[in-house]
Design an enzyme around this catalytic site. Structure first.
Site, mmCIF file in Angstrom:
data_model
loop_
_atom_site.group_PDB
_atom_site.id
_atom_site.type_symbol
_atom_site.label_atom_id
_atom_site.label_comp_id
_atom_site.label_asym_id
_atom_site.label_seq_id
_atom_site.Cartn_x
_atom_site.Cartn_y
_atom_site.Cartn_z
ATOM 1 N N ASP A 1 0.853 -1.188 0.000
ATOM 2 C CA ASP A 1 0.000 0.000 0.000
ATOM 3 C C ASP A 1 0.892 1.242 0.000
ATOM 4 O O ASP A 1 1.879 1.318 0.733
ATOM 5 C CB ASP A 1 -0.934 -0.014 1.214
ATOM 6 C CG ASP A 1 -2.077 0.965 1.059
ATOM 7 O OD1 ASP A 1 -3.230 0.516 0.920
ATOM 8 O OD2 ASP A 1 -1.812 2.201 1.074
ATOM 9 N N GLN B 1 -14.368 3.149 1.296
ATOM 10 C CA GLN B 1 -13.697 2.555 0.141
ATOM 11 C C GLN B 1 -13.386 3.683 -0.839
ATOM 12 O O GLN B 1 -14.276 4.446 -1.218
ATOM 13 C CB GLN B 1 -14.584 1.498 -0.539
ATOM 14 C CG GLN B 1 -13.883 0.853 -1.725
ATOM 15 C CD GLN B 1 -14.740 -0.193 -2.446
ATOM 16 O OE1 GLN B 1 -15.860 -0.493 -2.029
ATOM 17 N NE2 GLN B 1 -14.204 -0.736 -3.524
ATOM 18 N N VAL C 1 -11.027 3.182 -3.680
ATOM 19 C CA VAL C 1 -10.688 2.667 -5.015
ATOM 20 C C VAL C 1 -11.744 1.619 -5.398
ATOM 21 O O VAL C 1 -11.869 0.587 -4.732
ATOM 22 C CB VAL C 1 -9.276 2.047 -5.045
ATOM 23 C CG1 VAL C 1 -8.973 1.480 -6.429
ATOM 24 C CG2 VAL C 1 -8.226 3.084 -4.653
ATOM 25 N N HIS D 1 -10.380 -5.061 -3.269
ATOM 26 C CA HIS D 1 -9.017 -5.272 -2.754
ATOM 27 C C HIS D 1 -9.093 -5.664 -1.293
ATOM 28 O O HIS D 1 -9.865 -5.110 -0.522
ATOM 29 C CB HIS D 1 -8.130 -4.040 -2.936
ATOM 30 C CG HIS D 1 -8.744 -2.757 -2.478
ATOM 31 N ND1 HIS D 1 -9.710 -2.087 -3.208
ATOM 32 C CD2 HIS D 1 -8.547 -2.020 -1.363
ATOM 33 C CE1 HIS D 1 -10.063 -0.991 -2.569
ATOM 34 N NE2 HIS D 1 -9.381 -0.937 -1.429
HETATM 35 P P1 AMP Z 1 -9.729 1.689 0.221
HETATM 36 O O1 AMP Z 1 -9.799 3.019 0.916
HETATM 37 O O2 AMP Z 1 -10.163 0.531 1.046
HETATM 38 O O3 AMP Z 1 -10.420 1.765 -1.134
HETATM 39 O O4 AMP Z 1 -8.181 1.423 -0.041
HETATM 40 C C1 AMP Z 1 -7.498 1.896 -1.143
HETATM 41 C C2 AMP Z 1 -6.039 1.763 -0.792
HETATM 42 O O5 AMP Z 1 -5.280 1.908 -1.971
HETATM 43 C C3 AMP Z 1 -5.535 2.821 0.195
HETATM 44 O O6 AMP Z 1 -5.011 2.183 1.356
HETATM 45 C C4 AMP Z 1 -4.467 3.573 -0.591
HETATM 46 O O7 AMP Z 1 -3.376 3.973 0.201
HETATM 47 C C5 AMP Z 1 -4.072 2.534 -1.623
HETATM 48 N N1 AMP Z 1 -3.504 3.091 -2.844
HETATM 49 C C6 AMP Z 1 -3.994 4.119 -3.588
HETATM 50 N N2 AMP Z 1 -3.195 4.329 -4.651
HETATM 51 C C7 AMP Z 1 -2.194 3.415 -4.582
HETATM 52 C C8 AMP Z 1 -1.048 3.146 -5.389
HETATM 53 N N3 AMP Z 1 -0.786 3.859 -6.502
HETATM 54 N N4 AMP Z 1 -0.218 2.137 -5.000
HETATM 55 C C9 AMP Z 1 -0.475 1.435 -3.887
HETATM 56 N N5 AMP Z 1 -1.543 1.644 -3.089
HETATM 57 C C10 AMP Z 1 -2.388 2.635 -3.422
#
Ligand code: AMP
Length: 113
Positions: free
Chosen positions: A30, A93, A95, A99
């Site tokens: 992450d 959430q 993204v 995941h």
């Molecule tokens: P969520 O809030 O559950 O949708 O989690 C999305 C996660 O994706 C967060 O913990 C972010 O830090 C992570 N994230 C966003 N962009 C990236 C990236 N480019 N590489 C790795 N992790 C990312």
């Protein structure tokens, strides 16, 4: 349709610290870790969230957990870890591509915030 951020990572269009990849999923660190070890296990199939699982996805979801366990061990998580799917607005959430978060390397609080 435009690719999701995590599809772009899986396709190596965006760099990430890749910890695992196979034909069904990838795992990567992450970018904003919330624990000493924090990685995501992401299916290549762009399922938007847990709410969007369909019949036939069971094996894939089981595979995500098996990969999570293997990567957790490889990352040295011997004393446990937390596995989290945030789903939708109330769970923050951010993204819209399914995941599984794996967090470890410290004691986790409960209840979660
Ligand atoms: P969520 O809030 O559950 O949708 O989690 C999305 C996660 O994706 C967060 O913990 C972010 O830090 C992570 N994230 C966003 N962009 C990236 C990236 N480019 N590489 C790795 N992790 C990312």
């Amino acid at each position: 349709m435009a690719k999701t951020l995590f599809e772009r990572i899986a396709d190596k269009e965006i760099p990430a610290v890749l910890l695992h990849e196979d034909e069904q999923c990838i795992a990567f660190a992450d970018i904003d870790p919330q624990a000493p070890v924090h990685f995501l296990v992401v299916p290549r199939k762009p399922i938007p969230s847990l709410d969007h699982l369909e019949a036939g996805d069971e094996e894939l979801v089981g595979h995500l957990f098996t990969v999570a366990k293997q990567v957790a061990k490889a990352q040295g998580l011997r004393k446990g870890y937390r596995a989290v799917f945030n789903c939708g607005e109330d769970a923050f959430q951010t993204v819209p591509h399914l995941h599984l978060h794996i967090l470890g390397g410290r004691k986790m609080g409960w209840p979660p915030g």
